[in-house]
Design a protein around this motif. Structure first.
Motif, PDB file in Angstrom:
ATOM      1  N   LEU A 749       1.056  -0.984   0.122  1.00  0.00           N
ATOM      2  CA  LEU A 749      -0.021   0.095  -0.014  1.00  0.00           C
ATOM      3  C   LEU A 749       0.876   1.270  -0.050  1.00  0.00           C
ATOM      4  O   LEU A 749       0.530   2.254  -0.545  1.00  0.00           O
ATOM      5  CB  LEU A 749      -0.924   0.021   1.319  1.00  0.00           C
ATOM      6  CG  LEU A 749      -2.113  -1.209   1.358  1.00  0.00           C
ATOM      7  CD1 LEU A 749      -2.754  -1.026   2.563  1.00  0.00           C
ATOM      8  CD2 LEU A 749      -3.095  -0.912   0.270  1.00  0.00           C
ATOM      9  N   SER A 750       1.947   1.410   0.564  1.00  0.00           N
ATOM     10  CA  SER A 750       3.052   2.464   0.563  1.00  0.00           C
ATOM     11  C   SER A 750       3.291   2.723  -0.589  1.00  0.00           C
ATOM     12  O   SER A 750       3.277   3.918  -1.005  1.00  0.00           O
ATOM     13  CB  SER A 750       4.135   2.132   1.488  1.00  0.00           C
ATOM     14  OG  SER A 750       3.694   2.177   3.028  1.00  0.00           O
ATOM     15  N   VAL A 813       0.682   0.385  -9.458  1.00  0.00           N
ATOM     16  CA  VAL A 813      -0.372   0.546  -8.856  1.00  0.00           C
ATOM     17  C   VAL A 813      -1.627  -0.791  -9.106  1.00  0.00           C
ATOM     18  O   VAL A 813      -2.206  -1.325  -8.120  1.00  0.00           O
ATOM     19  CB  VAL A 813      -1.371   1.872  -9.140  1.00  0.00           C
ATOM     20  CG1 VAL A 813      -2.631   1.864  -8.098  1.00  0.00           C
ATOM     21  CG2 VAL A 813      -0.103   3.013  -8.358  1.00  0.00           C
ATOM     22  N   GLU A 814      -1.788  -0.753 -10.077  1.00  0.00           N
ATOM     23  CA  GLU A 814      -2.606  -2.078 -10.671  1.00  0.00           C
ATOM     24  C   GLU A 814      -2.082  -3.421 -10.098  1.00  0.00           C
ATOM     25  O   GLU A 814      -2.976  -4.203  -9.727  1.00  0.00           O
ATOM     26  CB  GLU A 814      -2.741  -1.810 -12.384  1.00  0.00           C
ATOM     27  CG  GLU A 814      -3.601  -2.867 -12.938  1.00  0.00           C
ATOM     28  CD  GLU A 814      -4.001  -3.100 -14.279  1.00  0.00           C
ATOM     29  OE1 GLU A 814      -4.930  -3.666 -14.725  1.00  0.00           O
ATOM     30  OE2 GLU A 814      -3.338  -1.907 -14.683  1.00  0.00           O
ATOM     31  N   ARG A 818      -4.509  -5.410  -7.767  1.00  0.00           N
ATOM     32  CA  ARG A 818      -5.343  -6.633  -8.165  1.00  0.00           C
ATOM     33  C   ARG A 818      -4.279  -7.977  -8.135  1.00  0.00           C
ATOM     34  O   ARG A 818      -5.196  -9.056  -7.378  1.00  0.00           O
ATOM     35  CB  ARG A 818      -5.397  -6.400  -9.696  1.00  0.00           C
ATOM     36  CG  ARG A 818      -6.405  -5.205 -10.208  1.00  0.00           C
ATOM     37  CD  ARG A 818      -6.395  -5.232 -11.679  1.00  0.00           C
ATOM     38  NE  ARG A 818      -7.570  -4.235 -11.866  1.00  0.00           N
ATOM     39  CZ  ARG A 818      -7.929  -3.851 -13.345  1.00  0.00           C
ATOM     40  NH1 ARG A 818      -7.269  -4.378 -14.465  1.00  0.00           N
ATOM     41  NH2 ARG A 818      -8.781  -2.845 -13.377  1.00  0.00           N
ATOM     42  N   ARG A 819      -3.103  -7.905  -8.481  1.00  0.00           N
ATOM     43  CA  ARG A 819      -2.427  -9.236  -8.270  1.00  0.00           C
ATOM     44  C   ARG A 819      -1.848  -9.507  -6.928  1.00  0.00           C
ATOM     45  O   ARG A 819      -2.241 -10.713  -6.274  1.00  0.00           O
ATOM     46  CB  ARG A 819      -1.452  -9.098  -9.327  1.00  0.00           C
ATOM     47  CG  ARG A 819      -1.852  -9.399 -10.856  1.00  0.00           C
ATOM     48  CD  ARG A 819      -0.673  -9.758 -11.646  1.00  0.00           C
ATOM     49  NE  ARG A 819       0.544  -8.757 -11.773  1.00  0.00           N
ATOM     50  CZ  ARG A 819       0.481  -7.821 -12.663  1.00  0.00           C
ATOM     51  NH1 ARG A 819      -0.776  -7.714 -13.463  1.00  0.00           N
ATOM     52  NH2 ARG A 819       1.392  -6.832 -12.642  1.00  0.00           N
ATOM     53  N   GLN A 820      -1.302  -8.579  -6.214  1.00  0.00           N
ATOM     54  CA  GLN A 820      -0.788  -8.871  -4.983  1.00  0.00           C
ATOM     55  C   GLN A 820      -1.898  -8.607  -3.779  1.00  0.00           C
ATOM     56  O   GLN A 820      -1.930  -9.642  -2.804  1.00  0.00           O
ATOM     57  CB  GLN A 820       0.338  -7.546  -4.611  1.00  0.00           C
ATOM     58  CG  GLN A 820       1.020  -7.968  -3.368  1.00  0.00           C
ATOM     59  CD  GLN A 820       2.355  -7.096  -2.935  1.00  0.00           C
ATOM     60  OE1 GLN A 820       2.605  -6.346  -3.900  1.00  0.00           O
ATOM     61  NE2 GLN A 820       2.832  -7.157  -2.037  1.00  0.00           N
ATOM     62  N   PRO A 841     -10.122  -7.359  -0.510  1.00  0.00           N
ATOM     63  CA  PRO A 841     -10.575  -8.025   0.674  1.00  0.00           C
ATOM     64  C   PRO A 841      -9.889  -7.832   1.849  1.00  0.00           C
ATOM     65  O   PRO A 841      -8.537  -7.865   1.971  1.00  0.00           O
ATOM     66  CB  PRO A 841     -10.283  -9.664   0.051  1.00  0.00           C
ATOM     67  CG  PRO A 841     -10.069  -9.327  -1.551  1.00  0.00           C
ATOM     68  CD  PRO A 841      -9.612  -8.059  -1.745  1.00  0.00           C
ATOM     69  N   LEU A 842     -10.327  -7.679   2.930  1.00  0.00           N
ATOM     70  CA  LEU A 842      -9.913  -7.386   4.214  1.00  0.00           C
ATOM     71  C   LEU A 842      -8.947  -8.491   4.724  1.00  0.00           C
ATOM     72  O   LEU A 842      -7.956  -8.228   5.332  1.00  0.00           O
ATOM     73  CB  LEU A 842     -11.045  -7.101   5.187  1.00  0.00           C
ATOM     74  CG  LEU A 842     -10.634  -6.506   6.662  1.00  0.00           C
ATOM     75  CD1 LEU A 842      -9.709  -5.241   6.446  1.00  0.00           C
ATOM     76  CD2 LEU A 842     -11.866  -6.554   7.426  1.00  0.00           C
TER      77      LEU A 842
END
Length: 855
Positions: A749-750, A813-814, A818-820, A841-842
């Protein structure tokens, strides 16, 4: 020891080395007379009759026990039969639901009316209704609800469990949401193409079960009940209207119940004592059938045999005691003559005095033997003095004998040597003896002696240790041991004993106590517990620190050795047993092993134990006694585990950061050297900020707000990006609940937020002073999965248009979302600024993928 009981002056005895002191000793009547002959004969009669009566009682008890077992067997058979009936009752509904699930219209969504009619007829056949649930727990059909009426809201997770297991299930008793009645549901998975798709259900009605119990239960004063897996009464034969739905009272042995058995307890209806047989219902896991019978019915069957046994035994006792009374009158005369002679012997002086009057021969053989034995003992008594002095000479023990009736005292030469010199006649008093003792021991020694020789006291043994002061001032320890002879009334007649010099032993004991105290202090300083185990008797002795480590307050709570090994962690039990057995069998001299132990409070503690054999069997070489120490190393092991975890996490993060840096260097465009350096520097700085957040959180994660703030803060409240001046600078707002993020997601996220912030600083809201950035996030449940919604909204910046090509930042970013992280994203290039959204997803972000906690 000079142990006179008189305070008056001493008078010389008739023989050398003795003193005779006046004593106020008068013959007294015995305070506690010994049992007489008549009582002994009564005892003989009882000893003869009681075994026979006990045998009869045992036989009667065995018969009663067998009768009780037969009654319990009947209860068990009844419980088994009722369990089979209830099982068939449940199985019939499972079979009906199975037939309904196999109907062609069940899996067709285009024929609901036909299937509803079939379901209603199936429910009506059983006097109940049929319910069909969708996979998410939504009620699709309920034949108890009028057609077209709204269905109740989605239920609990029972439907999901049936779909997951793929097998029928019987629920506990609960209040129906539609019927408003107490019911239990039989649920069956409906398969489409072999995969569980829906769930069909039919209720188990308590009144139906009551009718079944009333038809199957045998007659009697007992009752029959059925309980569900939670112990709630589903049916009861005696008072169903009041008892159905109540919780069966818990019992301490509920967790040890088997498939069937008999228990004792109290009735729910009236609290009377009952005996209950239980049996599990195979088709309903946790459900049980209970059949009880009043305890009074068992007692009534036993009352008759017990009364007959008591009456017969009482008559036999009365007859035997009457015969014993008649026989005792004949035997008492010669016994009384022997008693008179014995008292005459006891009332005379020493054995040097004239012998007592002889006893005439007795007419009873045994009494005549007793008379002759008494004469022989008197002759042996005359030889006692010579033997006594011989023993003193051989063992060099200071012997003494005190006649407590006349005050005569006899001391051996060894006794005189112990005290340094022979006492003069003026020193032959109790007070003179006390003056020879150490001042600190006088009061105690005097009290113990007087209590020992007091008339009527129960003591027959006299023992104490004290210090004496010799004429030259030396202090020596004396151990006094003696036996006290008393008459039938409890009067002290004579004391015979010895004095032993135990000065060397006392010094050794003092040295040992000092050593033990030093050892105790050393163990306490090291927080070690000590223990000793007697392997032959299975007994252990543990210090207070050892008991504290294991969580016990006393040795009695610990249990016999080696029962405590049951609390050792299964993964460590083999290693501990192997280490101990290697020492016990002689393959090793000592062992050292660490293991986990379950304390009574439920906490696991790491314990390090060291031990060795203190004594071995000379024949086999096996250890028969072991000693050792125990130390609580929980804190040390936890620190080692945390250090190892931190090292692994740091190594993983470092490798991951280097991989990301390598990718950034490889994929960042190189046309402009300054732009290349600035871009790479920004991405490496983002990695550094993520690394710092994780380090501050001890590598367990970071809060989402801190992650977002760390990436946009460098672009706020400073001169415009790339040389533009902004007196106040762009600003941003953050809004969202606390969300703990896992370490792996923090770094991802960073990087994503860094790329968004960098783009906004170049082209968007963060490039001008009037720009505003709003970042928000929220948690919601989407299709049963808790999801984090992220929103990045820019306003007040330059007019934006969608880029003509995708750069490294957009790709990063994508790939991150999406993948990670397994999410999805949307980009809206509006004129006032970029609006970027993502749904993740949490479970991929947080350690607990559940609803947000209350603030």
């Amino acid at each position: 020891m000079n142990v006179e009981r008189s305070q008056g002056p001493a008078t010389p005895a008739t023989s050398p080395g003795q003193w005779s002191l006046p004593l106020d000793v008068e013959p007294t009547v015995p305070r506690h007379a010994a049992p007489g002959l008549r009582r002994q004969l009564f005892g003989l009669v009882l000893a003869t009759l009681l075994p026979a009566l006990a045998f009869g009682a045992a036989a009667s008890w065995e018969a009663l026990r067998r009768h009780g077992q037969a009654a319990e067997t009947r209860l068990l058979d009844t419980a088994g039969a009722l369990a089979a009936a209830v099982d068939a009752h449940v199985a019939s509904r499972i079979a009906a639901l199975t037939v309904l699930a196999a109907a062609p219209d069940t899996v067709r969504e285009d024929a609901p009316e036909a299937f509803a009619a079939l379901a209603r007829s199936t429910g009506a056949a059983f006097g109940a209704w049929v319910v069909i649930y969708a996979a998410d727990g939504t009620m699709i059909l309920n034949t108890a609800v009028p057609q077209g009426a709204p269905m109740p809201p989605r239920g609990n997770g029972t439907v999901q469990r049936v779909l997951e297991t793929g097998v029928p299930m019987v629920t506990n008793l609960t209040l129906g949401r539609v019927s408003g009645r107490l019911v239990a549901m039989v649920l069956l998975p409906v398969r489409r193409e072999g995969v569980p798709w829906r769930v069909a259900a039919m209720p188990l009605l308590p009144e139906r079960l009551h009718a079944l119990l009333a038809g199957q239960a045998a007659g009697g004063r007992g009752a029959v009940a059925v309980t569900d897996a939670a112990g709630v009464l589903v049916a009861h034969s005696s008072d169903p209207a009041r008892l159905v739905g109540q919780q069966r009272p818990p019992r301490p042995d509920d967790d040890r119940l088997g498939r069937t058995g008999v228990l004792r307890g109290q009735s729910l209806a009236d609290g009377a004592a009952i005996r209950t047989a239980y049996h599990v219902i195979p088709s309903a896991p946790g459900w049980m059938v209970w059949v009880n019978e009043p305890e009074a019915s068992f007692l009534e069957a036993q009352r008759g045999p017990l009364l007959a046994l008591a009456g017969g035994g009482l008559m036999a006792l009365i007859l035997g005691l009457s015969l014993a009374a008649a026989l005792s009158r004949r035997l008492l005369r010669p016994v009384e003559a022997l008693v008179t002679h014995a008292e005459d012997v006891a009332s005379r002086g020493t054995w040097q005095d004239a012998p007592p009057r002889p006893v005439p021969p007795a007419k009873v053989r045994e009494f005549e033997r007793l008379r002759l034995a008494l004469a022989a003992s008197e002759a042996a008594l005359r030889e006692a003095e010579a033997k006594y002095r011989r023993v003193q000479s051989i063992g060099r023990v200071g012997g003494f004998m005190i006649d407590l009736r006349s005050g005569a005292i006899d001391r051996s030469p060894e006794y005189i040597d112990l005290y340094g010199r022979a006492p003069s006649p003026s020193e032959a008093s109790h007070e003179a003896w006390l003056r020879r003792l150490h001042p600190e021991d006088r009061e105690r020694a005097d009290r113990i002696f007087r209590e020992a020789v007091a008339d009527g006291a129960p003591h027959l043994e006299y023992a104490q240790d004290y210090r004496i002061i010799e004429p030259d001032g030396q202090i020596r320890w004396i151990s006094a041991r003696a036996q006290i002879e008393r008459d039938a009334s409890g009067r002290a007649l004579r004391m015979i004993g010895a004095h032993v010099d135990v000065t060397a032993l006392k010094r050794a004991e003092a040295a040992m106590r000092e050593g033990e105290e030093r050892l105790r202090q050393a163990l306490e300083a090291a927080e070690l517990g000590a223990w000793e185990i007697d392997l032959r008797r299975g007994r252990a002795m543990r210090t207070a620190r050892t008991l504290e480590i294991f969580g016990y307050g006393s040795e009695a709570q610990f249990g016999e050795y080696p029962a405590w090994r049951d609390r050792v962690h299964p993964e460590d039990r083999v290693a501990l047993t192997t280490a101990v057995e290697s020492v016990r069998l002689g393959r090793a001299e000592r062992y050292r092993v660490a293991y986990r132990f379950l304390r009574p409070d439920g906490a696991w503690r790491w314990v390090e134990s060291q031990g060795h054999a203190a004594e071995r069997d000379p024949a086999t070489g096996e250890a028969i006694r072991m000693i050792g120490t125990t130390q609580d190393i929980t804190a040390r092991r936890e620190a080692e585990d945390r250090q190892a975890l931190l090292s692994r996490e740091l190594d993983h993060r470092a490798k991951n950061a280097l991989a990301i840096v390598q990718a950034a260097l490889r994929l960042t465009p190189r046309e402009d050297a300054d732009a290349f350096a600035s871009t790479v520097e920004g991405r490496v700085a983002s990695l550094a900020r993520a690394h710092t957040l994780l380090a501050q959180g001890r590598w367990v994660g970071a809060d989402l707000r801190a992650v977002v703030m760390g990436e946009i803060k460098p672009f706020l409240g400073s001169p415009g990006f790339l040389g533009g001046e902004a007196p106040e600078g762009p600003h941003a707002t953050l809004d969202g609940p606390p969300v703990p993020v896992l370490p792996a997601a923090v770094q991802a996220l960073s990087m994503a937020f860094h790329e968004l912030a960098t783009n906004a600083a170049k082209y968007g809201a963060l490039s001008v002073a009037e720009g505003h950035l709003a970042v928000s996030w929220s948690l919601s449940e989407v299709e049963g999965v808790w999801t984090l919604h992220l929103s990045w909204r820019e306003t007040g910046g330059a007019e934006t248009v969608a880029p003509s090509r995708r750069g490294f930042g957009s790709t990063l970013v994508e790939a991150t979302i999406r993948r990670q992280l397994g999410g999805r994203l949307e980009l809206d290039w509006r004129a006032e600024g970029l609006h970027w959204q993502a749904w993740v997803p949490l479970a991929r972000l947080a350690a607990e993928a559940g609803p947000p906690a209350d603030p």
